[in-house]
Design a protein around this motif. Structure first.
Motif, mmCIF file in Angstrom:
data_model
loop_
_atom_site.group_PDB
_atom_site.id
_atom_site.type_symbol
_atom_site.label_atom_id
_atom_site.label_comp_id
_atom_site.label_asym_id
_atom_site.label_seq_id
_atom_site.Cartn_x
_atom_site.Cartn_y
_atom_site.Cartn_z
ATOM 1 N N UNK A 94 -32.221 -6.580 0.339
ATOM 2 C CA UNK A 94 -32.887 -6.878 -0.744
ATOM 3 C C UNK A 94 -33.655 -8.368 -0.817
ATOM 4 N N UNK A 95 -33.494 -9.175 0.269
ATOM 5 C CA UNK A 95 -34.248 -10.427 0.294
ATOM 6 C C UNK A 95 -35.048 -10.570 1.477
ATOM 7 N N UNK A 96 -36.025 -11.650 1.320
ATOM 8 C CA UNK A 96 -36.755 -11.752 2.503
ATOM 9 C C UNK A 96 -36.266 -12.845 3.492
ATOM 10 N N UNK A 97 -36.682 -12.763 4.850
ATOM 11 C CA UNK A 97 -36.051 -13.919 5.647
ATOM 12 C C UNK A 97 -36.117 -15.240 4.975
ATOM 13 N N UNK A 98 -37.276 -15.579 4.646
ATOM 14 C CA UNK A 98 -37.758 -16.755 3.883
ATOM 15 C C UNK A 98 -36.727 -17.175 2.790
ATOM 16 N N UNK A 99 -36.354 -16.282 1.993
ATOM 17 C CA UNK A 99 -35.413 -16.332 0.858
ATOM 18 C C UNK A 99 -34.116 -16.695 1.503
ATOM 19 N N UNK A 100 -33.760 -16.069 2.584
ATOM 20 C CA UNK A 100 -32.234 -16.531 2.942
ATOM 21 C C UNK A 100 -32.265 -17.670 3.690
ATOM 22 N N UNK A 101 -33.271 -18.155 4.599
ATOM 23 C CA UNK A 101 -33.306 -19.425 4.992
ATOM 24 C C UNK A 101 -33.230 -20.467 3.902
ATOM 25 N N UNK A 102 -34.051 -20.264 2.988
ATOM 26 C CA UNK A 102 -34.116 -21.234 1.799
ATOM 27 C C UNK A 102 -32.819 -21.426 1.198
ATOM 28 N N UNK A 103 -32.142 -20.375 0.838
ATOM 29 C CA UNK A 103 -30.633 -20.482 0.421
ATOM 30 C C UNK A 103 -29.768 -21.056 1.302
ATOM 31 N N UNK A 104 -29.838 -20.822 2.602
ATOM 32 C CA UNK A 104 -29.086 -21.441 3.485
ATOM 33 C C UNK A 104 -29.046 -23.242 3.444
ATOM 34 N N UNK A 105 -30.433 -23.450 3.524
ATOM 35 C CA UNK A 105 -30.798 -24.783 3.307
ATOM 36 C C UNK A 105 -30.450 -25.409 2.090
ATOM 37 N N UNK A 106 -30.519 -24.826 0.932
ATOM 38 C CA UNK A 106 -30.219 -25.086 -0.495
ATOM 39 C C UNK A 106 -28.546 -25.569 -0.464
ATOM 40 N N UNK A 107 -27.995 -24.595 0.040
ATOM 41 C CA UNK A 107 -26.443 -24.613 -0.007
ATOM 42 C C UNK A 107 -25.992 -25.806 0.955
ATOM 43 N N UNK A 108 -26.513 -26.129 2.181
ATOM 44 C CA UNK A 108 -26.502 -27.041 3.105
ATOM 45 C C UNK A 108 -26.616 -28.531 2.335
ATOM 46 N N UNK A 109 -27.712 -28.559 1.543
ATOM 47 C CA UNK A 109 -28.387 -29.815 0.894
ATOM 48 C C UNK A 109 -27.226 -30.214 -0.137
ATOM 49 N N UNK A 110 -26.775 -29.362 -0.562
ATOM 50 C CA UNK A 110 -25.616 -29.715 -1.906
ATOM 51 C C UNK A 110 -24.400 -29.744 -1.507
ATOM 52 N N UNK A 111 -23.860 -29.390 -0.112
ATOM 53 C CA UNK A 111 -22.529 -29.475 0.286
ATOM 54 C C UNK A 111 -22.333 -31.140 1.074
ATOM 55 N N UNK A 112 -21.325 -31.775 0.494
ATOM 56 C CA UNK A 112 -21.050 -33.089 1.285
ATOM 57 C C UNK A 112 -20.029 -32.588 2.263
ATOM 58 N N UNK A 113 -19.991 -33.913 3.309
ATOM 59 C CA UNK A 113 -19.059 -33.747 4.220
ATOM 60 C C UNK A 113 -17.613 -34.093 3.987
ATOM 61 N N UNK A 114 -17.204 -34.442 2.732
ATOM 62 C CA UNK A 114 -15.943 -34.738 2.350
ATOM 63 C C UNK A 114 -15.508 -33.870 1.227
ATOM 64 N N UNK A 115 -14.318 -33.560 0.934
ATOM 65 C CA UNK A 115 -13.983 -32.837 -0.355
ATOM 66 C C UNK A 115 -13.909 -34.052 -1.537
ATOM 67 N N UNK A 116 -14.542 -33.714 -2.569
ATOM 68 C CA UNK A 116 -14.643 -34.667 -3.634
ATOM 69 C C UNK A 116 -13.134 -34.815 -4.298
ATOM 70 N N UNK A 117 -12.410 -34.081 -4.032
ATOM 71 C CA UNK A 117 -10.851 -34.214 -4.561
ATOM 72 C C UNK A 117 -9.882 -35.159 -3.815
ATOM 73 N N UNK A 118 -10.440 -35.082 -2.481
ATOM 74 C CA UNK A 118 -9.513 -35.812 -1.387
ATOM 75 C C UNK A 118 -9.829 -37.244 -1.387
ATOM 76 N N UNK A 119 -10.868 -37.785 -1.895
ATOM 77 C CA UNK A 119 -11.363 -39.113 -1.843
ATOM 78 C C UNK A 119 -10.385 -39.937 -2.545
#
Length: 94
Positions: A69-94
């Motif tokens: 139900x989604x286009x390839x462009x929408x899927x890649x955009x969602x992958x990019x969005x999640x990667x942009x919002x994901x840090x490399x460390x856990x916020x609670x472990x800091x």
């Protein structure tokens, strides 16, 4: 005419559901499966696994096998969005 026991067995027809119900859930699943992100063992926060090859694999998968139900462009955009919002460390472990 008598039927055999095997013929009398009830046949169950399973309805196939998409394992993910949202595009975001699907994208997180793809990122986890490719190793681009990981879960914190203690807090279950998603963290960037800092693997550029895994990011590339996730983007390729999203463009070739998009969420239903989604286009390839929408899927890649969602992958990019999640990667942009994901840090490399856990916020609670800091």
């Amino acid at each position: 005419m008598a039927r055999s026991a095997a013929a009398r067995k009830f046949t169950v027809v399973e309805l196939r559901r998409e394992p993910y119900q949202t595009l975001r859930g699907w994208a997180i699943g793809v990122l986890l499966e490719t190793g681009a992100i990981r879960e914190c063992d203690e807090h279950s926060h998603l963290c960037d696994a800092t693997d550029p090859d895994a990011w590339r694999r996730a983007r390729q998968f999203a463009s070739h096998e998009p969420f239903q139900g989604a286009s390839p462009a929408e899927c890649v955009a969602m992958i990019e969005d999640i990667m942009a919002s994901t840090g490399d460390t856990c916020p609670e472990c800091k």
